[in-house]
Design a protein around this motif. Structure first.
Motif, PDB file in Angstrom:
ATOM      1  N   LEU A   8      57.596  15.977  32.345  1.00  0.00           N
ATOM      2  CA  LEU A   8      58.798  16.752  32.629  1.00  0.00           C
ATOM      3  C   LEU A   8      58.505  17.992  33.465  1.00  0.00           C
ATOM      4  N   ASP A   9      57.464  18.742  33.095  1.00  0.00           N
ATOM      5  CA  ASP A   9      57.140  19.959  33.844  1.00  0.00           C
ATOM      6  C   ASP A   9      56.853  19.640  35.306  1.00  0.00           C
ATOM      7  N   ALA A  10      56.055  18.614  35.538  1.00  0.00           N
ATOM      8  CA  ALA A  10      55.701  18.243  36.907  1.00  0.00           C
ATOM      9  C   ALA A  10      56.925  17.756  37.679  1.00  0.00           C
ATOM     10  N   ALA A  11      57.778  16.967  37.005  1.00  0.00           N
ATOM     11  CA  ALA A  11      58.962  16.435  37.678  1.00  0.00           C
ATOM     12  C   ALA A  11      59.929  17.544  38.064  1.00  0.00           C
ATOM     13  N   ALA A  12      60.061  18.538  37.182  1.00  0.00           N
ATOM     14  CA  ALA A  12      60.994  19.631  37.460  1.00  0.00           C
ATOM     15  C   ALA A  12      60.491  20.529  38.589  1.00  0.00           C
ATOM     16  N   ALA A  13      59.169  20.698  38.684  1.00  0.00           N
ATOM     17  CA  ALA A  13      58.601  21.613  39.670  1.00  0.00           C
ATOM     18  C   ALA A  13      58.435  20.970  41.044  1.00  0.00           C
ATOM     19  N   LYS A  14      58.276  19.659  41.058  1.00  0.00           N
ATOM     20  CA  LYS A  14      57.984  18.965  42.312  1.00  0.00           C
ATOM     21  C   LYS A  14      59.226  18.841  43.186  1.00  0.00           C
ATOM     22  N   ALA A  15      59.087  19.156  44.439  1.00  0.00           N
ATOM     23  CA  ALA A  15      60.199  19.008  45.375  1.00  0.00           C
ATOM     24  C   ALA A  15      60.430  17.531  45.675  1.00  0.00           C
ATOM     25  N   SER A  16      61.693  17.150  45.830  1.00  0.00           N
ATOM     26  CA  SER A  16      62.006  15.760  46.147  1.00  0.00           C
ATOM     27  C   SER A  16      61.514  15.432  47.550  1.00  0.00           C
ATOM     28  N   PRO A  17      60.895  14.279  47.738  1.00  0.00           N
ATOM     29  CA  PRO A  17      60.446  13.892  49.076  1.00  0.00           C
ATOM     30  C   PRO A  17      61.618  13.707  50.012  1.00  0.00           C
ATOM     31  N   ALA A  18      61.339  13.712  51.293  1.00  0.00           N
ATOM     32  CA  ALA A  18      62.400  13.648  52.304  1.00  0.00           C
ATOM     33  C   ALA A  18      63.257  12.401  52.139  1.00  0.00           C
ATOM     34  N   ARG A  19      62.654  11.298  51.736  1.00  0.00           N
ATOM     35  CA  ARG A  19      63.393  10.047  51.579  1.00  0.00           C
ATOM     36  C   ARG A  19      63.583   9.699  50.101  1.00  0.00           C
ATOM     37  N   ALA A  20      63.775  10.696  49.272  1.00  0.00           N
ATOM     38  CA  ALA A  20      63.959  10.464  47.840  1.00  0.00           C
ATOM     39  C   ALA A  20      65.233   9.662  47.595  1.00  0.00           C
ATOM     40  N   SER A  21      65.185   8.828  46.587  1.00  0.00           N
ATOM     41  CA  SER A  21      66.364   8.052  46.215  1.00  0.00           C
ATOM     42  C   SER A  21      67.395   8.959  45.559  1.00  0.00           C
ATOM     43  N   ALA A  22      68.625   8.482  45.489  1.00  0.00           N
ATOM     44  CA  ALA A  22      69.686   9.243  44.825  1.00  0.00           C
ATOM     45  C   ALA A  22      69.346   9.468  43.362  1.00  0.00           C
ATOM     46  N   LEU A  23      68.696   8.486  42.732  1.00  0.00           N
ATOM     47  CA  LEU A  23      68.313   8.621  41.322  1.00  0.00           C
ATOM     48  C   LEU A  23      67.252   9.696  41.139  1.00  0.00           C
ATOM     49  N   ASP A  24      66.290   9.737  42.045  1.00  0.00           N
ATOM     50  CA  ASP A  24      65.229  10.733  41.954  1.00  0.00           C
ATOM     51  C   ASP A  24      65.795  12.141  42.133  1.00  0.00           C
ATOM     52  N   ILE A  25      66.679  12.296  43.095  1.00  0.00           N
ATOM     53  CA  ILE A  25      67.299  13.602  43.330  1.00  0.00           C
ATOM     54  C   ILE A  25      68.126  14.024  42.120  1.00  0.00           C
ATOM     55  N   ALA A  26      68.882  13.088  41.556  1.00  0.00           N
ATOM     56  CA  ALA A  26      69.715  13.407  40.392  1.00  0.00           C
ATOM     57  C   ALA A  26      68.864  13.832  39.202  1.00  0.00           C
ATOM     58  N   TRP A  27      67.732  13.155  39.002  1.00  0.00           N
ATOM     59  CA  TRP A  27      66.854  13.478  37.869  1.00  0.00           C
ATOM     60  C   TRP A  27      66.234  14.860  38.022  1.00  0.00           C
ATOM     61  N   ARG A  28      65.713  15.151  39.201  1.00  0.00           N
ATOM     62  CA  ARG A  28      65.095  16.461  39.418  1.00  0.00           C
ATOM     63  C   ARG A  28      66.133  17.580  39.334  1.00  0.00           C
ATOM     64  N   THR A  29      67.315  17.328  39.840  1.00  0.00           N
ATOM     65  CA  THR A  29      68.385  18.322  39.749  1.00  0.00           C
ATOM     66  C   THR A  29      68.772  18.564  38.296  1.00  0.00           C
ATOM     67  N   LEU A  30      68.852  17.499  37.531  1.00  0.00           N
ATOM     68  CA  LEU A  30      69.192  17.628  36.111  1.00  0.00           C
ATOM     69  C   LEU A  30      68.152  18.466  35.375  1.00  0.00           C
ATOM     70  N   LEU A  31      66.876  18.229  35.650  1.00  0.00           N
ATOM     71  CA  LEU A  31      65.819  18.983  34.984  1.00  0.00           C
ATOM     72  C   LEU A  31      65.865  20.456  35.358  1.00  0.00           C
ATOM     73  N   ARG A  32      66.096  20.733  36.635  1.00  0.00           N
ATOM     74  CA  ARG A  32      66.158  22.134  37.057  1.00  0.00           C
ATOM     75  C   ARG A  32      67.368  22.843  36.438  1.00  0.00           C
ATOM     76  N   ASP A  33      68.509  22.166  36.411  1.00  0.00           N
ATOM     77  CA  ASP A  33      69.717  22.767  35.853  1.00  0.00           C
ATOM     78  C   ASP A  33      69.614  22.929  34.336  1.00  0.00           C
TER      79      ASP A  33
END
Length: 232
Positions: A99-124
């Motif tokens: 979780l810590d790594a996922a929240a801190a890591k920036a989404s790659p340029a071609r990240a999937s919608a699911l990946d972006i949603a997950w990282r956004t959820l963790l940050r929020d």
């Protein structure tokens, strides 16, 4: 497409009539389960079942269905967001260990919608842990494709779940499982009214989530009370 594929419809029908004995994914020998394992094994089963169902559906519905895998993690993410990331039971689940790594890591340029949603959820989640469920719901609704299928979901399933959540949170609510049984009956009716529409998939998943919750409670109870009978 606003209709379920034939394969998905058959899969739903078969799954809806099979026993849920295998949901726990672990043996129930008294004294062998610790809290982390009791949580992790059903969560793995849930993620696998949702992922399989998403793969049966039309591609435009895949992400909205696959996002439901995260439902099993919301309680743990809320726990983590409140600063309890060092809890030993988090280490028993490979998704939660990162979780810590996922929240801190920036989404790659071609990240999937699911990946972006997950990282956004963790940050929020760090900013407002209590709002995690509503944040998950907002992300899910954003993933729903436009069309008649989405309209049916917004007009039937979303209000049903919203009313259940409101009733469950009411101060006078004392029969939690009674409310869940009432929700189950309404979800079954919804599934039967729209058997070949995408809403049927989500009604089915909501039914399975209730069963998942019940079985997880039973497994944890079994771990805590060695002589308790596990009801399948």
């Amino acid at each position: 497409s606003s209709r379920c594929s034939t394969a998905a419809h058959c899969s739903l029908s078969r799954r809806a009539t099979t026993s849920s004995r295998g949901w726990c994914g672990m043996t129930h020998t008294a004294g062998t389960c610790v809290a982390g394992r009791c949580r992790a094994a059903p969560c793995r089963r849930w993620r696998g079942a949702v992922t399989e169902l998403a793969d049966w559906m039309a591609p435009d519905w895949h992400d909205a269905i696959a996002w439901c895998t995260r439902l099993a993690d919301l309680a743990a993410v809320q726990h983590w967001a409140r600063g309890d990331a060092d809890a030993a039971w988090l280490a028993d689940d490979e998704t939660l260990r990162s979780l810590d790594a996922a929240a801190a890591k920036a989404s790659p340029a071609r990240a999937s919608a699911l990946d972006i949603a997950w990282r956004t959820l963790l940050r929020d989640a760090h900013g407002e842990p209590a709002a995690l469920a509503s944040q998950w719901l907002a992300a899910w609704r954003a993933l729903l494709p436009d069309g008649a299928g989405r309209h049916t979901i917004e007009q039937t399933l979303v209000p049903l779940l919203h009313r259940h959540a409101q009733g469950f949170a009411a101060p006078q609510s004392i029969d939690g499982w009674g409310q869940r049984r009432a929700l189950q009956a309404r979800l079954v009716a919804l599934w039967r009214r729209h058997p070949v529409e995408p809403v049927a998939v989500f009604a089915y998943l909501a039914l399975q989530a209730i069963e998942f919750e019940r079985l997880r409670a039973e497994v944890i109870g079994r771990a805590a009370f060695a002589h308790r009978v596990l009801h399948a």
